[in-house]
Design a protein around this motif. Sequence first.
Motif, PDB file in Angstrom:
ATOM      1  N   ALA A  93      15.825  27.734  -2.843  1.00 45.74           N
ATOM      2  CA  ALA A  93      17.058  27.100  -3.323  1.00 45.74           C
ATOM      3  C   ALA A  93      17.941  28.103  -4.054  1.00 45.74           C
ATOM      4  O   ALA A  93      19.149  28.179  -3.807  1.00 45.74           O
ATOM      5  CB  ALA A  93      16.724  25.917  -4.225  1.00 45.74           C
TER       6      ALA A  93
ATOM      7  N   TYR B 144      20.393  20.631  -4.637  1.00 44.66           N
ATOM      8  CA  TYR B 144      21.542  21.523  -4.431  1.00 44.66           C
ATOM      9  C   TYR B 144      22.418  21.572  -5.687  1.00 44.66           C
ATOM     10  O   TYR B 144      22.769  22.654  -6.168  1.00 44.66           O
ATOM     11  CB  TYR B 144      22.350  21.052  -3.219  1.00 44.66           C
TER      12      TYR B 144
ATOM     13  N   ILE C  94      16.597  24.085   3.633  1.00 39.98           N
ATOM     14  CA  ILE C  94      15.429  23.606   2.885  1.00 39.98           C
ATOM     15  C   ILE C  94      14.535  22.748   3.788  1.00 39.98           C
ATOM     16  O   ILE C  94      13.313  22.873   3.784  1.00 39.98           O
ATOM     17  CB  ILE C  94      15.827  22.821   1.609  1.00 39.98           C
TER      18      ILE C  94
ATOM     19  N   ALA D 145      20.458  23.308  -8.531  1.00 40.34           N
ATOM     20  CA  ALA D 145      20.312  24.746  -8.282  1.00 40.34           C
ATOM     21  C   ALA D 145      21.625  25.475  -8.555  1.00 40.34           C
ATOM     22  O   ALA D 145      21.629  26.560  -9.151  1.00 40.34           O
ATOM     23  CB  ALA D 145      19.844  24.994  -6.848  1.00 40.34           C
TER      24      ALA D 145
END
Length: 143
Positions: free
Chosen positions: A121, A80, A138, A83
């Motif tokens: 993502a 996370y 995810i 990304a």
Amino acid sequence: MSIVDFFDSGFQKRNQDHFAAIVRVAMSDGIITDEEQAFLDRLARKLDISDEDYKEILKDYQSHPINPPTSYDKRLERLYDLARMVYADHELGEKQKSILERLCVGLGFSTANVGYVVDKALRLVAAGVDEDNFIEEIKNMNR
């Protein structure tokens, strides 16, 4: 050493090790491209890596231990964060996906489905989901 100093130094060390692991991924093909260098520069600032530590890590990144996330949830938390950084770094342009794919492999995601994970993502980050929703999406993307 106070407990605050202990946690601050531990957090900084973890950031340095995390940054060194990303440098290791960038160096996996033997060179750091201009785009990767610019990304590393910005990432170092975001991770609060000093100029001195930055230069030392670039020179000797292999001396830092690789501390991969020990749990799937921790791996998703790092995904996370990465990304968001890659997505926010509009200067990477088309290289966003390939850089994030390499970083995901470094995090321990399977090379067989890393493209799918990265696509998902980046779509989630572009949609502005928070970390909890990102992780849930995810985790459940194959269902």
